[in-house]
Scaffold this active site. Structure first.
Site, PDB file in Angstrom:
ATOM      1  CB  SER A  23      80.490  21.067  16.829  1.00 27.57           C
ATOM      2  OG  SER A  23      79.024  21.199  17.137  1.00 27.57           O
ATOM      3  CD  GLN A 169      73.377  19.625  12.157  1.00 31.44           C
ATOM      4  OE1 GLN A 169      72.293  19.409  11.536  1.00 31.44           O
ATOM      5  NE2 GLN A 169      73.749  18.849  13.181  1.00 31.44           N
ATOM      6  CG  ASP A 315      72.988  20.157  20.763  1.00 31.51           C
ATOM      7  OD1 ASP A 315      71.997  20.179  20.295  1.00 31.51           O
ATOM      8  OD2 ASP A 315      74.185  20.411  20.008  1.00 31.51           O
ATOM      9  CE  LYS A 342      68.656  20.627  17.165  1.00 28.39           C
ATOM     10  NZ  LYS A 342      69.719  21.215  16.175  1.00 28.39           N
ATOM     11  NE  ARG A 388      73.461  16.866  22.482  1.00 23.33           N
ATOM     12  CZ  ARG A 388      74.743  16.844  22.538  1.00 23.33           C
ATOM     13  NH1 ARG A 388      75.611  16.655  23.909  1.00 23.33           N
ATOM     14  NH2 ARG A 388      75.746  17.054  21.585  1.00 23.33           N
TER      15      ARG A 388
HETATM   16  C1  S3P Z   1      75.619  21.009  15.345  1.00 18.81           C
HETATM   17  C2  S3P Z   1      74.606  22.244  15.015  1.00 18.81           C
HETATM   18  C3  S3P Z   1      73.323  21.928  15.653  1.00 18.81           C
HETATM   19  C4  S3P Z   1      73.430  20.920  16.847  1.00 18.81           C
HETATM   20  C5  S3P Z   1      73.979  19.724  16.576  1.00 18.81           C
HETATM   21  C6  S3P Z   1      75.404  20.037  15.993  1.00 18.81           C
HETATM   22  C7  S3P Z   1      76.923  21.420  14.451  1.00 18.81           C
HETATM   23  O1  S3P Z   1      72.258  21.555  14.964  1.00 18.81           O
HETATM   24  O2  S3P Z   1      72.046  20.812  17.390  1.00 18.81           O
HETATM   25  O3  S3P Z   1      74.080  18.874  17.610  1.00 18.81           O
HETATM   26  O4  S3P Z   1      77.841  20.859  14.532  1.00 18.81           O
HETATM   27  O5  S3P Z   1      76.916  22.099  13.543  1.00 18.81           O
HETATM   28  P1  S3P Z   1      71.536  22.927  13.883  1.00 18.81           P
HETATM   29  O6  S3P Z   1      72.578  23.463  13.518  1.00 18.81           O
HETATM   30  O7  S3P Z   1      70.987  22.143  13.053  1.00 18.81           O
HETATM   31  O8  S3P Z   1      70.676  23.482  14.944  1.00 18.81           O
END
Ligand code: S3P
Length: 433
Positions: A23, A169, A315, A342, A388
């Site tokens: 991230s 996200q 995750d 996911k 994963r």
């Molecule tokens: C992430 C947010 C998460 C996570 C993804 C990375 C990010 O998703 O599952 O692997 O970097 O902002 P969501 O925000 O949709 O839950």
């Protein structure tokens, strides 16, 4: 399609350097690309997803030099991005597409964005809906819910968005559109999701106000190039935290693991289950905190995992599910319907694949119920192209009676290209059973 044969092991011992946080690596490249001046990144994750992010910004004319885990980005501000001649391809990366949509919503040119077969099934309306509300023109299948998407951005107006999902996200896409939108942009979520965007925008000189589950940004602040140190990814460390807990006679030290409180749910849950995890003093407070973690084999017990902790470990649920098969009693995971959207439907893929190994696990509408399974058995299992799921099944194979064949094993490169090498390294002192 590659497959890997995996044998049971008698103990995992040693020290490993956890690769950079996915991230944070994405965000460092994105924010550096829209900032004025040079950004340097150390500890960058060279997984496929983050390389897709670099590729997309290069297609918009940004000069990015990457060598191993060092990246140098010559940013020319948001206005410096050029209309891409080619289609932007995010590969398997949901973070790349959703955050890029926020950036593209405010660039005054046309762009097309798409991804692989998994991305083609993942919902984008959660982002394209609010961005359209801010003024971006976005078209795509099913009224802008699925790729390929075409975007004509520019002239966004601030918004006060109440997100129905706790998703970093979604939050990040809207805040990124807000960076150059007219007025103030706020996002409120039902539970707090990871806050890397809020923290890193601050490091780029762009103030984000945080009040409970609401983050707000004033448009027109601009970003200035900076230096970013990326800590190890706790989501990658989680595979070894669980492996070290459930494989007999193990002791593993994981170096420089990110300890951002919005990400550490897996440590809280494993400790509650009885895991033996010690944490060195936390460093790097103020930016992204990190610590060294040591895990030793211990007997786990089943618990309920639900509510506001879910976004803090979303995750890690596949690997927590594996841990639960080795925990006494029953583990119930609830409020995790987000798993269905996911890289795969992770409720289905976790349950389906672990059942092949003999696990007592059942899917529910928003999670799973897992009972202690005395002995897992080797089987032919499949990552379904989900990194994963692949790593979780590889950890499971360490405990199985008999050999396991993991199909689509190459998927692990999305977030942890050196994963199998590290697993081998931890076994090297031990004769295989
Ligand atoms: C992430 C947010 C998460 C996570 C993804 C990375 C990010 O998703 O599952 O692997 O970097 O902002 P969501 O925000 O949709 O839950």
């Amino acid at each position: 399609m590659m497959s890997k044969r995996l044998k049971p092991v008698s103990g995992l011992q040693g020290t490993i350097q956890i690769p950079g946080d996915k991230s944070i690596s994405h965000r460092a490249v994105m924010f550096g690309s829209i900032a004025e001046g040079r950004t340097t990144v150390q500890g960058f994750l060279t997984g496929d997803d983050c390389l897709s992010t670099i590729d997309c910004f290069r297609k918009m004319g940004v000069s990015i030099h990457q060598e191993n885990d060092t990246v140098i980005i010559e940013g020319k501000g948001l206005e410096g991005l050029k209309e891409p001649v080619d289609i932007l391809d995010v590969g398997n990366s949901g973070t790349t597409i959703r955050l890029m949509l926020g950036i593209l919503a405010n660039t005054p040119f046309h762009s097309c964005i798409t991804g692989d077969a998994s991305i083609a099934k993942r919902p984008m309306k959660r982002v394209t809906g609010p961005l359209r509300g801010m003024g971006a023109a976005i078209e795509g299948r099913d009224e802008g819910n699925f790729v390929p998407l075409s975007i004509r951005g520019g002239h966004c107006k601030g918004t006060d968005y109440q997100s129905p999902v706790a998703s970093a996200q979604v939050k990040s896409a809207i805040l990124l559109a807000g960076v150059s939108a007219e007025g103030t942009t706020s996002v409120t979520e039902p539970h707090k999701s990871r806050d890397h965007t809020e923290r890193m925008l601050g490091a780029f000189g762009c103030k984000v106000a945080v009040d409970g589950n609401t983050a707000s940004i004033k448009g027109g602040q601009g970003l200035k190039g900076t230096h970013i140190e990326v800590p190890g990814d706790i989501s990658s460390a989680a595979f070894f935290l669980v492996a070290g807990s459930i494989v007999p006679e193990s002791e593993i030290t994981l170096k420089k693991v990110g300890m951002n409180p919005t990400r550490t749910g897996v440590i809280d849950v494993l400790k509650q289950m009885g895991a033996d995890i010690t944490i060195s003093p936390i460093e790097g407070e103020g930016a992204e905190p990190y610590a060294d973690l040591t895990v030793r084999t211990s007997k786990l017990k089943g618990i309920e995992i639900s509510g506001e902790i879910i976004p803090r470990l979303i995750d890690e649920i596949p690997i927590i599910a594996l841990a639960a098969t080795q925990a006494s009693g029953v583990t119930v995971i609830k409020d995790a319907a987000e798993l269905k959207v996911k890289e795969t439907n992770r409720i289905d893929t976790v349950v389906h694949e672990l059942k092949k190994m003999g696990a007592k696990i059942e899917a529910t509408s928003d999670g799973m119920i897992i009972s202690e399974t005395s002995l897992l058995k080797g089987a032919d299992v499949d990552s379904h192209g989900d990194h994963r799921i692949g790593m979780m099944l590889a950890v499971a194979s360490c405990l199985c009676k008999g050999e396991t064949t993991l199909l689509n094993s190459e998927a692990v490169a999305v977030s942890y290209p050196g994963f199998f090498g590290e697993l081998d390294h931890l076994q090297s002192k031990n004769s295989r059973v």
